[in-house]
Design a protein around this motif. Structure first.
Motif, PDB file in Angstrom:
ATOM      1  N   CYS A  46      59.528  39.481  23.531  1.00 37.13           N
ATOM      2  CA  CYS A  46      59.062  40.843  23.782  1.00 37.13           C
ATOM      3  C   CYS A  46      57.548  40.955  23.830  1.00 37.13           C
ATOM      4  CB  CYS A  46      59.606  41.798  22.724  1.00 37.13           C
ATOM      5  SG  CYS A  46      58.858  41.567  21.112  1.00 37.13           S
ATOM      6  N   GLY A  47      56.823  39.883  23.486  1.00 35.98           N
ATOM      7  CA  GLY A  47      55.373  39.960  23.560  1.00 35.98           C
ATOM      8  C   GLY A  47      54.703  40.446  22.288  1.00 35.98           C
ATOM      9  N   TYR A  48      55.486  40.687  21.224  1.00 37.87           N
ATOM     10  CA  TYR A  48      54.922  41.126  19.946  1.00 37.87           C
ATOM     11  C   TYR A  48      53.959  40.067  19.399  1.00 37.87           C
ATOM     12  CZ  TYR A  48      54.834  42.434  15.004  1.00 37.87           C
ATOM     13  OH  TYR A  48      54.437  42.767  13.759  1.00 37.87           O
ATOM     14  N   THR A  49      52.836  40.495  18.889  1.00 36.87           N
ATOM     15  CA  THR A  49      51.842  39.545  18.400  1.00 36.87           C
ATOM     16  C   THR A  49      51.665  39.688  16.893  1.00 36.87           C
ATOM     17  OG1 THR A  49      50.710  39.902  20.473  1.00 36.87           O
ATOM     18  CG2 THR A  49      49.504  38.710  18.802  1.00 36.87           C
ATOM     19  N   ALA A  50      51.671  38.537  16.185  1.00 38.62           N
ATOM     20  CA  ALA A  50      51.473  38.568  14.737  1.00 38.62           C
ATOM     21  C   ALA A  50      50.373  37.580  14.380  1.00 38.62           C
ATOM     22  CB  ALA A  50      52.769  38.195  14.019  1.00 38.62           C
ATOM     23  N   THR A  51      49.727  37.797  13.233  1.00 45.45           N
ATOM     24  CA  THR A  51      48.656  36.877  12.847  1.00 45.45           C
ATOM     25  C   THR A  51      49.219  35.669  12.111  1.00 45.45           C
ATOM     26  OG1 THR A  51      48.339  38.272  10.934  1.00 45.45           O
ATOM     27  CG2 THR A  51      46.779  38.541  12.746  1.00 45.45           C
ATOM     28  N   LYS A  52      50.430  35.796  11.521  1.00 46.35           N
ATOM     29  CA  LYS A  52      51.047  34.616  10.921  1.00 46.35           C
ATOM     30  C   LYS A  52      52.456  34.443  11.456  1.00 46.35           C
ATOM     31  CE  LYS A  52      52.425  36.845   6.504  1.00 46.35           C
ATOM     32  NZ  LYS A  52      53.155  37.900   7.029  1.00 46.35           N
ATOM     33  N   TRP A  53      52.991  33.219  11.265  1.00 42.14           N
ATOM     34  CA  TRP A  53      54.296  32.924  11.843  1.00 42.14           C
ATOM     35  C   TRP A  53      55.401  33.694  11.122  1.00 42.14           C
ATOM     36  CZ3 TRP A  53      59.093  30.690  10.845  1.00 42.14           C
ATOM     37  CH2 TRP A  53      59.849  30.401  11.994  1.00 42.14           C
ATOM     38  N   GLU A  92      63.292  41.831  16.886  1.00 42.00           N
ATOM     39  CA  GLU A  92      64.253  41.306  15.915  1.00 42.00           C
ATOM     40  C   GLU A  92      64.966  40.043  16.371  1.00 42.00           C
ATOM     41  OE1 GLU A  92      66.674  44.546  14.448  1.00 42.00           O
ATOM     42  OE2 GLU A  92      64.907  45.228  13.345  1.00 42.00           O
ATOM     43  N   SER A  93      64.413  39.319  17.362  1.00 38.91           N
ATOM     44  CA  SER A  93      65.065  38.064  17.723  1.00 38.91           C
ATOM     45  C   SER A  93      64.526  36.949  16.814  1.00 38.91           C
ATOM     46  CB  SER A  93      64.839  37.743  19.193  1.00 38.91           C
ATOM     47  OG  SER A  93      63.467  37.687  19.451  1.00 38.91           O
ATOM     48  N   TRP A  94      65.334  35.939  16.605  1.00 40.12           N
ATOM     49  CA  TRP A  94      64.978  34.856  15.690  1.00 40.12           C
ATOM     50  C   TRP A  94      64.244  33.737  16.406  1.00 40.12           C
ATOM     51  CZ3 TRP A  94      65.446  35.264  10.527  1.00 40.12           C
ATOM     52  CH2 TRP A  94      66.280  36.287  10.048  1.00 40.12           C
ATOM     53  N   ASN A  95      63.336  33.090  15.686  1.00 41.41           N
ATOM     54  CA  ASN A  95      62.628  31.900  16.177  1.00 41.41           C
ATOM     55  C   ASN A  95      61.994  32.071  17.542  1.00 41.41           C
ATOM     56  OD1 ASN A  95      63.142  30.336  13.934  1.00 41.41           O
ATOM     57  ND2 ASN A  95      65.192  29.815  14.691  1.00 41.41           N
ATOM     58  N   SER A  96      61.484  33.242  17.826  1.00 40.77           N
ATOM     59  CA  SER A  96      60.919  33.442  19.156  1.00 40.77           C
ATOM     60  C   SER A  96      59.385  33.439  19.133  1.00 40.77           C
ATOM     61  CB  SER A  96      61.431  34.766  19.739  1.00 40.77           C
ATOM     62  OG  SER A  96      61.051  35.813  18.893  1.00 40.77           O
ATOM     63  N   LEU A  97      58.796  33.357  17.919  1.00 36.70           N
ATOM     64  CA  LEU A  97      57.339  33.374  17.858  1.00 36.70           C
ATOM     65  C   LEU A  97      56.763  31.985  18.092  1.00 36.70           C
ATOM     66  CD1 LEU A  97      57.855  36.193  16.621  1.00 36.70           C
ATOM     67  CD2 LEU A  97      55.829  35.836  15.254  1.00 36.70           C
ATOM     68  N   VAL A  98      55.767  31.909  18.960  1.00 37.66           N
ATOM     69  CA  VAL A  98      55.144  30.636  19.291  1.00 37.66           C
ATOM     70  C   VAL A  98      53.654  30.765  19.060  1.00 37.66           C
ATOM     71  CG1 VAL A  98      54.581  29.126  21.230  1.00 37.66           C
ATOM     72  CG2 VAL A  98      56.907  29.956  20.958  1.00 37.66           C
ATOM     73  N   GLU A  99      53.072  29.687  18.507  1.00 35.85           N
ATOM     74  CA  GLU A  99      51.642  29.719  18.257  1.00 35.85           C
ATOM     75  C   GLU A  99      50.889  29.641  19.582  1.00 35.85           C
ATOM     76  OE1 GLU A  99      50.329  26.650  15.658  1.00 35.85           O
ATOM     77  OE2 GLU A  99      48.220  27.140  15.918  1.00 35.85           O
ATOM     78  N   GLU A 100      49.945  30.531  19.783  1.00 33.77           N
ATOM     79  CA  GLU A 100      49.129  30.469  20.992  1.00 33.77           C
ATOM     80  C   GLU A 100      47.673  30.613  20.597  1.00 33.77           C
ATOM     81  OE1 GLU A 100      50.496  33.224  23.944  1.00 33.77           O
ATOM     82  OE2 GLU A 100      52.438  32.242  24.142  1.00 33.77           O
ATOM     83  N   ARG A 101      46.844  29.799  21.213  1.00 33.52           N
ATOM     84  CA  ARG A 101      45.413  29.883  20.900  1.00 33.52           C
ATOM     85  C   ARG A 101      44.702  30.685  21.975  1.00 33.52           C
ATOM     86  NH1 ARG A 101      43.512  25.956  17.408  1.00 33.52           N
ATOM     87  NH2 ARG A 101      41.780  25.308  18.703  1.00 33.52           N
ATOM     88  N   VAL A 102      43.844  31.547  21.501  1.00 34.41           N
ATOM     89  CA  VAL A 102      43.130  32.402  22.448  1.00 34.41           C
ATOM     90  C   VAL A 102      41.653  32.097  22.343  1.00 34.41           C
ATOM     91  CG1 VAL A 102      43.044  34.761  23.273  1.00 34.41           C
ATOM     92  CG2 VAL A 102      44.672  34.146  21.495  1.00 34.41           C
ATOM     93  N   GLY A 103      41.034  31.826  23.456  1.00 31.34           N
ATOM     94  CA  GLY A 103      39.591  31.598  23.451  1.00 31.34           C
ATOM     95  C   GLY A 103      38.886  32.897  23.160  1.00 31.34           C
ATOM     96  N   GLY A 104      37.923  32.886  22.228  1.00 34.82           N
ATOM     97  CA  GLY A 104      37.229  34.116  21.859  1.00 34.82           C
ATOM     98  C   GLY A 104      36.204  34.512  22.898  1.00 34.82           C
ATOM     99  N   ASP A 105      34.994  33.950  22.791  1.00 29.89           N
ATOM    100  CA  ASP A 105      33.897  34.324  23.691  1.00 29.89           C
ATOM    101  C   ASP A 105      34.181  33.912  25.132  1.00 29.89           C
ATOM    102  OD1 ASP A 105      32.863  35.133  21.387  1.00 29.89           O
ATOM    103  OD2 ASP A 105      31.431  33.492  21.163  1.00 29.89           O
ATOM    104  N   ASP A 106      34.835  32.737  25.262  1.00 31.56           N
ATOM    105  CA  ASP A 106      35.133  32.233  26.599  1.00 31.56           C
ATOM    106  C   ASP A 106      35.966  33.229  27.379  1.00 31.56           C
ATOM    107  OD1 ASP A 106      33.789  30.005  26.183  1.00 31.56           O
ATOM    108  OD2 ASP A 106      35.529  28.675  25.934  1.00 31.56           O
TER     109      ASP A 106
END
Ligand code: TYD
Ligand code: MG
Length: 465
Positions: free
Chosen positions: A13-20, A28-42
């Protein structure tokens, strides 16, 4: 210097969290969160870079009564494909951002190429850039030629997946129409996550939106979706785009339905019908024939209704099968109409027509794989269920129009006249219409026998008339 940030994004669903999280708080789906790195200034500088394309960055307020914008009828471009023009609300709007979603293999790329062909035929100086992240230039060229698309120096192809390079090409070519096929294959070099991940999909869409609006380019974005909607992609960008079109087909049929599900420039209920054959997509100007069966003698359990899809009337056959159940709880299965609505209609019939359905399974189907969401189809559904229950066929050439209320009353529906005209055109002779709609009908009823109805329990009596 770049500061990288890590976030966890739900791929559903695109929900964003700061921790896993094991379970997404958004959907409410299970195991759907994936770590993604976002470039800050870039990331910021990439966004700033995209703005270079803007021709005029000054925001200035304008008079409401002033000159009209791109969506006015004069400024729209006809694609010369009538079905597509209608779904777009009257042609292509020059700086629109459009999402074209659909299952893989449904014909999205084919539609884009045919649109390019159509636009070229009418607007000789229009420049089009087609970027594919899925096929090689040779493949696209081969297919385009088979479909009769000729560039004559105006249609450009590129096989590319890197967004920044696409932007560079756009800057150089300055096309008026940019076709991006498909969303899930493009990625920005400023994000570390994989193409197709939620952050990439959002980033790609955000920057293309800025391009459409600031440089006045119409951008079309193709997005693959699955039936389950398991790829988040297109869903998370729907709010950004002006128009969302879905291209679909039901049950392996050759015809394709193009629907607007959101449209800032027109009605969002419009429907376009195409058929896929050896020469690509063909328009089906009179689709009612697809949704009516070819048989001529009436059989129990079927009824015809006149539904409206957007501004277009469609005559459709609905089918019901009522059969004694062997289960403790009888089955209620519906394809093409909301199951809850069918259960409700069954309950109305039990109460007001004394039909005892408690020990009967009820299967309901809309012919041709169409989906009906209009209450105006209630009366036909009720008639089909009654007909199957009684094993009495409804007479041939009859059409049923009306909404059912819980008390069994048949209520008025919108645009009865349009529906009657279509029924007449297709050779139907008798139409059962809500009594309360009778006075509104006027000349649309000429040449038809109109049978008024005010209560669902009148159905058996009408047939004797
Ligand atoms: P395509 O446009 O590639 O689908 P999408 O971009 O949505 O994935 O269409 C693919 C299907 O259409 C493929 O199975 C072949 C079929 N097709 C035809 O039947 N006739 C044609 O002329 C073309 C171009 C494709
Ligand atoms: Mg494709």
């Amino acid at each position: 210097m770049s500061k990288n940030k890590t976030q966890y994004v739900c791929q559903n669903c695109g929900y964003t969290a700061t921790k896993w999280l094991g379970r997404c708080s958004g959907c409410e789906s299970w195991n759907s969160l994936v770590e993604e790195r976002v470039g800050g200034d870039d990331l910021q500088s990439a966004r700033d870079g995209a703005r270079d394309l803007a021709l005029d960055m000054a925001v200035h307020a304008v008079d409401l009564d002033g000159e009209e914008g791109a969506a006015t009828p004069q400024k729209r471009l006809t694609t010369t494909i009538t079905e597509l023009d209608r779904v777009l609300g009257g042609g292509l709007v020059p700086d629109s951002f459009v999402l074209l979603g659909g299952d893989p293999g449904i014909g999205k790329s084919t539609l884009l190429l045919q649109m390019a062909r159509g636009l070229r035929a009418r607007h000789s100086d229009l420049k089009i850039l087609y970027v594919s992240g899925e096929e090689s230039v040779d493949q696209i060229r081969g297919r385009a030629h088979r479909l009769g698309v000729r560039s004559e120096g105006h249609i450009f192809l590129a096989a590319e997946t890197q967004l920044e390079r696409v932007f560079a090409t756009v800057k150089e070519l300055r096309p008026q129409l940019l076709l991006m096929d498909s969303l899930q294959t493009f990625s920005s070099g400023f994000l570390e996550s994989a193409p197709g991940s939620v952050s990439q999909v959002r980033e790609v869409a955000t920057r293309l939106m800025a391009l459409a609006k600031s440089a006045g380019i119409s951008v079309w974005l193709v997005g693959h979706v699955t039936k389950e909607g398991s790829i988040a992609g297109p869903k998370v960008v729907e709010h950004m785009v002006d128009t969302v079109l879905y291209f679909e087909s039901e049950g392996g049929q050759a015809y394709r339905l193009l629907r607007a599900v959101k449209n800032r420039f027109g009605s969002s209920r419009e429907l376009g019908v195409f058929e896929m054959d050896g020469e690509g997509l063909r328009e089906v100007p009179n689709p009612s024939s697809l949704f009516l069966s070819e048989r001529h003698e009436p059989v129990p359990g079927t009824a015809i209704t006149a539904a409206l899809e957007g501004s277009r009337p469609l005559l459709v056959e609905v089918q019901a099968l009522v059969a004694h159940t062997v289960l403790a709880v009888p089955r209620r299965t519906s394809v093409g109409m909301d199951s809850a609505r069918i259960s409700l209609i069954a309950a109305i019939l039990e109460k007001h027509m004394r039909m005892s359905l408690a020990e009967q399974d009820l299967f309901f189907n809309v012919a041709g794989g169409l989906r009906l969401s209009e209450p105006a189809c209630d009366l036909a559904a009720a008639a089909a269920i009654w007909s199957s229950f009684e094993e009495r066929a409804l007479p041939a050439g009859w059409v049923f129009i009306g909404e059912l209320g819980l008390t069994g009353e048949v209520r008025r529906v919108s645009q009865v006249e349009v529906r009657l005209e279509e029924a007449k055109k297709l050779g139907f002779k008798t139409v059962v219409v809500p009594r309360s709609a009778m006075e509104k009908i006027g000349s649309a009823g000429k040449g038809l026998r109109l049978v008024p109805i005010s209560q669902v329990r009148e159905i058996p009596g009408l047939l004797k008339a």
